[in-house]
Design a protein around this motif. Sequence first.
Motif, PDB file in Angstrom:
ATOM      1  N   ALA A  48       0.831  -1.207   0.000  1.00  0.00           N
ATOM      2  CA  ALA A  48       0.000   0.000   0.000  1.00  0.00           C
ATOM      3  C   ALA A  48       0.866   1.258   0.000  1.00  0.00           C
ATOM      4  CB  ALA A  48      -0.936  -0.011   1.208  1.00  0.00           C
ATOM      5  N   GLU A  49       1.952   1.233   0.764  1.00  0.00           N
ATOM      6  CA  GLU A  49       2.859   2.389   0.813  1.00  0.00           C
ATOM      7  C   GLU A  49       3.459   2.684  -0.563  1.00  0.00           C
ATOM      8  OE1 GLU A  49       5.742   1.256   3.672  1.00  0.00           O
ATOM      9  OE2 GLU A  49       4.379   1.468   5.398  1.00  0.00           O
ATOM     10  N   LEU A  50       3.669   1.635  -1.351  1.00  0.00           N
ATOM     11  CA  LEU A  50       4.283   1.785  -2.670  1.00  0.00           C
ATOM     12  C   LEU A  50       3.261   2.111  -3.756  1.00  0.00           C
ATOM     13  CD1 LEU A  50       6.832  -1.160  -2.446  1.00  0.00           C
ATOM     14  CD2 LEU A  50       7.374   1.287  -2.457  1.00  0.00           C
ATOM     15  N   GLY A  51       2.006   2.288  -3.385  1.00  0.00           N
ATOM     16  CA  GLY A  51       0.987   2.702  -4.339  1.00  0.00           C
ATOM     17  C   GLY A  51       0.103   1.603  -4.876  1.00  0.00           C
ATOM     18  N   VAL A  52       0.258   0.388  -4.386  1.00  0.00           N
ATOM     19  CA  VAL A  52      -0.607  -0.709  -4.827  1.00  0.00           C
ATOM     20  C   VAL A  52      -2.007  -0.502  -4.258  1.00  0.00           C
ATOM     21  CG1 VAL A  52      -1.067  -3.177  -4.563  1.00  0.00           C
ATOM     22  CG2 VAL A  52       1.243  -2.390  -5.137  1.00  0.00           C
ATOM     23  N   ASP A  53      -3.001  -0.517  -5.128  1.00  0.00           N
ATOM     24  CA  ASP A  53      -4.380  -0.341  -4.661  1.00  0.00           C
ATOM     25  C   ASP A  53      -5.332  -1.342  -5.322  1.00  0.00           C
ATOM     26  OD1 ASP A  53      -4.392   0.707  -7.222  1.00  0.00           O
ATOM     27  OD2 ASP A  53      -4.974   2.736  -6.620  1.00  0.00           O
ATOM     28  N   HIS A  54      -4.779  -2.449  -5.818  1.00  0.00           N
ATOM     29  CA  HIS A  54      -5.558  -3.538  -6.419  1.00  0.00           C
ATOM     30  C   HIS A  54      -4.941  -4.840  -5.936  1.00  0.00           C
ATOM     31  CE1 HIS A  54      -6.111  -6.085 -10.347  1.00  0.00           C
ATOM     32  NE2 HIS A  54      -6.946  -6.479  -9.417  1.00  0.00           N
ATOM     33  N   VAL A  55      -5.666  -5.559  -5.116  1.00  0.00           N
ATOM     34  CA  VAL A  55      -5.163  -6.796  -4.516  1.00  0.00           C
ATOM     35  C   VAL A  55      -6.102  -7.939  -4.859  1.00  0.00           C
ATOM     36  CG1 VAL A  55      -4.696  -7.995  -2.349  1.00  0.00           C
ATOM     37  CG2 VAL A  55      -3.934  -5.640  -2.649  1.00  0.00           C
ATOM     38  N   ASP A  56      -5.508  -9.021  -5.338  1.00  0.00           N
ATOM     39  CA  ASP A  56      -6.269 -10.202  -5.743  1.00  0.00           C
ATOM     40  C   ASP A  56      -6.155 -11.282  -4.677  1.00  0.00           C
ATOM     41  OD1 ASP A  56      -7.562 -11.816  -8.091  1.00  0.00           O
ATOM     42  OD2 ASP A  56      -5.955 -13.086  -7.315  1.00  0.00           O
ATOM     43  N   THR A  57      -7.291 -11.873  -4.297  1.00  0.00           N
ATOM     44  CA  THR A  57      -7.303 -12.875  -3.246  1.00  0.00           C
ATOM     45  C   THR A  57      -8.353 -13.937  -3.548  1.00  0.00           C
ATOM     46  OG1 THR A  57      -7.451 -13.183  -0.838  1.00  0.00           O
ATOM     47  CG2 THR A  57      -8.962 -11.589  -1.811  1.00  0.00           C
ATOM     48  N   ALA A  58      -8.562 -14.836  -2.593  1.00  0.00           N
ATOM     49  CA  ALA A  58      -9.619 -15.846  -2.658  1.00  0.00           C
ATOM     50  C   ALA A  58      -9.779 -16.433  -1.269  1.00  0.00           C
ATOM     51  CB  ALA A  58      -9.278 -16.961  -3.655  1.00  0.00           C
ATOM     52  N   GLN A  59     -10.997 -16.814  -0.954  1.00  0.00           N
ATOM     53  CA  GLN A  59     -11.242 -17.473   0.320  1.00  0.00           C
ATOM     54  C   GLN A  59     -10.434 -18.761   0.438  1.00  0.00           C
ATOM     55  OE1 GLN A  59     -12.852 -16.742   3.050  1.00  0.00           O
ATOM     56  NE2 GLN A  59     -12.785 -18.758   4.049  1.00  0.00           N
ATOM     57  N   PHE A  60     -10.213 -19.436  -0.691  1.00  0.00           N
ATOM     58  CA  PHE A  60      -9.483 -20.715  -0.633  1.00  0.00           C
ATOM     59  C   PHE A  60      -7.972 -20.535  -0.532  1.00  0.00           C
ATOM     60  CE2 PHE A  60     -10.850 -20.197  -5.181  1.00  0.00           C
ATOM     61  CZ  PHE A  60      -9.618 -20.025  -5.777  1.00  0.00           C
ATOM     62  N   TYR A  61      -7.474 -19.301  -0.475  1.00  0.00           N
ATOM     63  CA  TYR A  61      -6.061 -19.086  -0.174  1.00  0.00           C
ATOM     64  C   TYR A  61      -5.862 -19.254   1.334  1.00  0.00           C
ATOM     65  CZ  TYR A  61      -5.453 -16.928  -4.827  1.00  0.00           C
ATOM     66  OH  TYR A  61      -5.401 -16.684  -6.179  1.00  0.00           O
ATOM     67  N   GLY A  62      -5.371 -20.411   1.714  1.00  0.00           N
ATOM     68  CA  GLY A  62      -5.172 -20.673   3.131  1.00  0.00           C
ATOM     69  C   GLY A  62      -6.467 -20.822   3.904  1.00  0.00           C
ATOM     70  N   ASP A  63      -7.563 -21.144   3.199  1.00  0.00           N
ATOM     71  CA  ASP A  63      -8.869 -21.346   3.839  1.00  0.00           C
ATOM     72  C   ASP A  63      -9.238 -20.161   4.727  1.00  0.00           C
ATOM     73  OD1 ASP A  63     -11.258 -22.532   4.424  1.00  0.00           O
ATOM     74  OD2 ASP A  63     -10.446 -24.118   5.695  1.00  0.00           O
ATOM     75  N   GLY A  64      -9.152 -18.967   4.153  1.00  0.00           N
ATOM     76  CA  GLY A  64      -9.527 -17.752   4.863  1.00  0.00           C
ATOM     77  C   GLY A  64      -8.361 -17.017   5.495  1.00  0.00           C
ATOM     78  N   PHE A  65      -7.191 -17.656   5.581  1.00  0.00           N
ATOM     79  CA  PHE A  65      -6.039 -17.019   6.224  1.00  0.00           C
ATOM     80  C   PHE A  65      -5.640 -15.740   5.499  1.00  0.00           C
ATOM     81  CE2 PHE A  65      -1.337 -16.553   6.189  1.00  0.00           C
ATOM     82  CZ  PHE A  65      -1.156 -16.212   7.510  1.00  0.00           C
ATOM     83  N   VAL A  66      -5.535 -15.795   4.170  1.00  0.00           N
ATOM     84  CA  VAL A  66      -5.093 -14.632   3.413  1.00  0.00           C
ATOM     85  C   VAL A  66      -6.130 -13.512   3.484  1.00  0.00           C
ATOM     86  CG1 VAL A  66      -4.528 -13.791   1.095  1.00  0.00           C
ATOM     87  CG2 VAL A  66      -3.560 -15.949   1.920  1.00  0.00           C
ATOM     88  N   ASN A  67      -7.400 -13.865   3.384  1.00  0.00           N
ATOM     89  CA  ASN A  67      -8.437 -12.840   3.516  1.00  0.00           C
ATOM     90  C   ASN A  67      -8.365 -12.158   4.881  1.00  0.00           C
ATOM     91  OD1 ASN A  67      -9.436 -13.200   0.969  1.00  0.00           O
ATOM     92  ND2 ASN A  67     -11.397 -14.089   1.594  1.00  0.00           N
TER      93      ASN A  67
END
Length: 304
Positions: A48-67
């Motif tokens: 976020a500090e570097l200007g990223v404002d689009h993040v791709d995720t999924a509930q199945f990434y780590g079964d909710g861990f990443v979310n």
Amino acid sequence: MTSSNTPRPGGVGPLAGRTVSRVGYGAMQLERLHDDRSAALALLRRAAELGVDHVDTAQFYGDGFVNGLIREAFRPEDGVLVVSKVGADPNPGGRIRLRPAQRPEELRASVEDNLMSLDVDQVPVVNLRRLDAGPGLRAEGDQVVDIDDQLAVMTAMRDEGKIGAIGLSSVTLDGLRRALPAGIVCVQNAYSLVARDDEELLRLCLAEGIAWVPYFPLGSAFPGIPKVTEEPAVLAAAESLGSSPSQIGLAWLLHHAPNVLLIPGTGDAGHLEANIAAGSIAIDDATLATLDAVPSRSAEISLG
């Protein structure tokens, strides 16, 4: 929102009615930091500090861990557009860590799970992960579901306000054409400098104002999928431009089409910064022509 003083990595592009930096972040590899939550949170904050404002995720990434990490790391003032996906569920203990979840009721359940783990009332964009194309799972039996039936439940959830906008992933050209009336905002397919079978699909997205968000933008560790970073023309361009082969592969995608939005993933802060810096690489016409001439060597791979 992202500070006006923060450079927008790669410039900007439209996504779901928003203007986002063209270099975003794919969060899948944060699963590797399961035992170092503070490092994972620091990585997201750094993005976020570097200007990223689009993040791709999924509930199945780590079964909710990443979310959960995304929920904790980002503040409303960061202005981060979170894109999730449905169409698969975790498969703990299985040979493959995911199982298809293509039926309409499963898509709805997955959206509800995303809402809960992200702690939001609406997921801004949800990609329907089809199992028609690209590497990975294939649908069998009752998991073979017509795209129209899937889009019916996706549009219903959009009407209910649970989804802000609908995207597609691993979709065929015919599938996208059938889906266009539903109002598709982005397509995520496996695509890179050395795997360009979907060029016609990319052109259709460009014509329709749909963002093209390639996954495996540098190839993949899957057997049989070529790696961009091993391509002689990429290695030569990297040397002449003083960049890494990975950066050249990412920069080529940004130069190739104006509707490309990148979501390279990493669990390493140094790699994150290098990926974002790829958005600033200028590729001269002669080098671009050499890279464009690299033959596509896509491989069709099924893991299940």
